[in-house]
Design a protein around this motif. Structure first.
Motif, PDB file in Angstrom:
ATOM      1  N   ILE A 258     -52.822  75.273 -39.287  1.00 32.64           N
ATOM      2  CA  ILE A 258     -52.782  76.450 -38.113  1.00 32.64           C
ATOM      3  C   ILE A 258     -52.165  75.913 -36.703  1.00 32.64           C
ATOM      4  CG2 ILE A 258     -54.320  78.078 -36.940  1.00 32.64           C
ATOM      5  CD1 ILE A 258     -56.161  78.155 -39.223  1.00 32.64           C
ATOM      6  N   ILE A 259     -52.634  74.710 -36.429  1.00 29.48           N
ATOM      7  CA  ILE A 259     -52.168  74.242 -35.000  1.00 29.48           C
ATOM      8  C   ILE A 259     -50.700  74.139 -35.178  1.00 29.48           C
ATOM      9  CG2 ILE A 259     -52.076  72.238 -33.607  1.00 29.48           C
ATOM     10  CD1 ILE A 259     -54.904  71.753 -34.285  1.00 29.48           C
ATOM     11  N   PHE A 260     -50.161  73.694 -36.360  1.00 27.66           N
ATOM     12  CA  PHE A 260     -48.474  73.615 -36.489  1.00 27.66           C
ATOM     13  C   PHE A 260     -47.823  74.860 -36.470  1.00 27.66           C
ATOM     14  CE2 PHE A 260     -44.866  73.254 -39.147  1.00 27.66           C
ATOM     15  CZ  PHE A 260     -43.794  72.504 -38.564  1.00 27.66           C
ATOM     16  N   LEU A 261     -48.416  75.886 -37.139  1.00 22.98           N
ATOM     17  CA  LEU A 261     -47.970  77.200 -36.903  1.00 22.98           C
ATOM     18  C   LEU A 261     -47.949  77.720 -35.657  1.00 22.98           C
ATOM     19  CD1 LEU A 261     -48.850  78.675 -40.256  1.00 22.98           C
ATOM     20  CD2 LEU A 261     -46.600  77.538 -39.737  1.00 22.98           C
ATOM     21  N   ILE A 262     -48.909  77.427 -34.726  1.00 19.73           N
ATOM     22  CA  ILE A 262     -49.432  78.088 -33.567  1.00 19.73           C
ATOM     23  C   ILE A 262     -48.301  77.413 -32.530  1.00 19.73           C
ATOM     24  CG2 ILE A 262     -50.719  77.872 -31.504  1.00 19.73           C
ATOM     25  CD1 ILE A 262     -53.238  78.521 -33.336  1.00 19.73           C
ATOM     26  N   LEU A 263     -47.958  76.095 -32.718  1.00 22.75           N
ATOM     27  CA  LEU A 263     -47.065  75.418 -31.758  1.00 22.75           C
ATOM     28  C   LEU A 263     -45.671  75.772 -31.822  1.00 22.75           C
ATOM     29  CD1 LEU A 263     -48.670  71.713 -32.024  1.00 22.75           C
ATOM     30  CD2 LEU A 263     -48.875  73.470 -30.092  1.00 22.75           C
TER      31      LEU A 263
ATOM     32  N   ILE B  26     -48.951  77.357 -26.666  1.00 22.42           N
ATOM     33  CA  ILE B  26     -49.110  76.048 -26.449  1.00 22.42           C
ATOM     34  C   ILE B  26     -50.308  75.283 -26.226  1.00 22.42           C
ATOM     35  CG2 ILE B  26     -47.699  74.259 -25.224  1.00 22.42           C
ATOM     36  CD1 ILE B  26     -45.333  75.725 -25.266  1.00 22.42           C
ATOM     37  N   SER B  27     -50.950  76.237 -25.032  1.00 19.61           N
ATOM     38  CA  SER B  27     -52.205  75.843 -24.442  1.00 19.61           C
ATOM     39  C   SER B  27     -53.433  75.881 -25.308  1.00 19.61           C
ATOM     40  CB  SER B  27     -52.415  76.409 -23.277  1.00 19.61           C
ATOM     41  OG  SER B  27     -51.374  76.174 -22.156  1.00 19.61           O
ATOM     42  N   LEU B  28     -53.365  76.536 -26.392  1.00 21.04           N
ATOM     43  CA  LEU B  28     -54.553  77.130 -27.088  1.00 21.04           C
ATOM     44  C   LEU B  28     -55.328  75.843 -27.755  1.00 21.04           C
ATOM     45  CD1 LEU B  28     -56.140  79.672 -27.914  1.00 21.04           C
ATOM     46  CD2 LEU B  28     -54.855  79.502 -30.000  1.00 21.04           C
TER      47      LEU B  28
ATOM     48  N   ASN C 284     -46.830  83.707 -42.330  1.00 20.77           N
ATOM     49  CA  ASN C 284     -48.018  82.692 -42.875  1.00 20.77           C
ATOM     50  C   ASN C 284     -48.964  82.483 -41.819  1.00 20.77           C
ATOM     51  OD1 ASN C 284     -47.100  81.604 -45.553  1.00 20.77           O
ATOM     52  ND2 ASN C 284     -45.231  82.247 -44.671  1.00 20.77           N
ATOM     53  N   LEU C 285     -48.811  82.545 -40.658  1.00 20.47           N
ATOM     54  CA  LEU C 285     -49.897  82.449 -39.568  1.00 20.47           C
ATOM     55  C   LEU C 285     -50.897  83.566 -39.730  1.00 20.47           C
ATOM     56  CD1 LEU C 285     -51.373  80.770 -37.388  1.00 20.47           C
ATOM     57  CD2 LEU C 285     -49.683  82.146 -35.737  1.00 20.47           C
TER      58      LEU C 285
END
Length: 355
Positions: free
Chosen positions: A128-133, A162-164, A259-260
């Motif tokens: 999830i972090i990878f997709l968010i970034l 980016i900050s999440l 996919n996110l």
């Protein structure tokens, strides 16, 4: 075979067939046959190759995460974990069984429940972090999105995404998350409140594990990203098979967005949501008449094929009563996690005393 499993598989099969048929029926037109005659079968091998590499990187990521918790797993054991996730995720509501399947196989390999739960959670969080970034990159690189979204909105969204992760990690060092959980669950049942606190403690433990060995976690994060990107690459692989002109960066970016969303889909494996989202995101990229076929090809390759392989390894390992075992394992795991976190979770203890 177990009747409950047979019924679940029959319902899933009917649902998948209905969704796939509807998607193709409402998108097919006179030009569909023309594009099908242009289809090059070799692109199937390319798509399967991308899927295989993606699954291999997923397996390598789990090996790395197991090492972070001082556990050692063979490659075969890890492959079983990866494939079982696809199987139970599709036959349980909200894909809830995927995590349980992974814990079951890791427990079978000798990994304690507490450690396996953390590894599985870290695996999901990393994806999830990878997709968010990647979202800010997608928003700024996709011309169609840029055209209808003001630059100021793009900037705000980019900074937010980016900050999440940083904001979440910072909040975990405070008591505010526990207070928020208490506030939003104060009118819920005792079981619901307890499960929320247990999930929070598991998530907090997972983040702490990620911070103990940063270099190994960076390696696992890279493996996670490569795994996702290779699996998503099955879509452009099929595009090449029909000689469709496309922008690879744009296609991969839209797969990231889709996919996110699927990580938070309430349907098993995102069925229905995935096909609908695919049509929305790729209708202006693909020629009319092939959107539905491409959506079905993608889902079969990236989801249903691993599901079939996962069904084989899971039923062979645990028998046809695997759904009942997963349900029991879920309750047992929750109980053990609750006992393990009880001393550190003052909010839960205080709430229990009030109850």
């Amino acid at each position: 075979m177990n009747k409950k499993l047979m019924v679940r598989l029959a319902v899933l099969f009917a649902f998948v067939v209905a969704i796939s048929a509807a998607v193709i029926y409402f998108t097919v037109d006179i030009r569909t046959l023309e594009y099908l005659t242009m289809f090059e079968p070799r692109c199937i091998l390319l798509a399967l190759g991308c899927l295989t590499v993606g699954l291999l990187f997923d397996a390598l990521r789990l090996i790395t995460l197991a090492q972070v918790t001082d556990e050692r797993l063979t490659f075969k054991q890890i492959v079983n974990v990866v494939l079982s996730n696809y199987f139970l995720a599709l036959v349980t509501p909200g894909a809830s069984g995927g995590a349980i399947a992974q814990v079951m196989f890791m427990r079978k390999a000798g990994v304690p429940v507490a450690k396996s739960t953390v590894v599985v959670l870290v695996r999901t969080v990393m994806s999830i972090i990878f997709l968010i970034l990647l979202v800010p990159v997608v928003l700024h690189s996709d011309k169609d999105i840029v055209n209808w979204m003001p630059a100021s909105v793009l900037t705000v969204l980019s900074v937010l995404f980016i900050s999440l992760p940083v904001i979440v990690i910072s909040l975990l060092q405070t008591r505010y998350p526990e207070k928020l959980i208490f506030f939003f669950t104060r009118k819920c049942s005792y079981t619901t409140r307890r499960n929320c606190y247990i999930w929070y403690e598991e998530f907090k433990t997972a983040v702490n594990v990620m911070g103990k060995r940063p270099w190994m976690m960076l390696r696992a994060f890279i493996e996670s990203g490569l795994s996702l990107l290779f699996i998503y690459a099955t879509v452009p692989s099929y595009f090449t098979g029909m000689n469709i002109d496309f922008d690879l960066v744009q296609v991969m970016g839209r797969m990231v967005l889709l996919n996110l969303v699927l990580y938070f889909s309430p349907t098993p494996g995102g069925s229905g949501v995935a096909e609908g989202g695919f049509l929305v995101l790729f209708s202006n990229i693909l020629p009319n008449g092939v959107e539905g076929i491409m959506a079905v090809l993608w889902r079969f390759t990236a989801e249903y094929l691993p599901f079939l392989l996962g069904a084989v390894v899971t039923i062979r390992a645990f028998g046809s009563d695997v759904l009942n075992m997963a349900s029991l394992k879920s309750k047992t795991t929750a109980g053990k996690q609750h006992a393990m976190n009880k001393e550190t979770n003052g909010a839960v203890s205080a709430d229990e005393d009030k109850a």
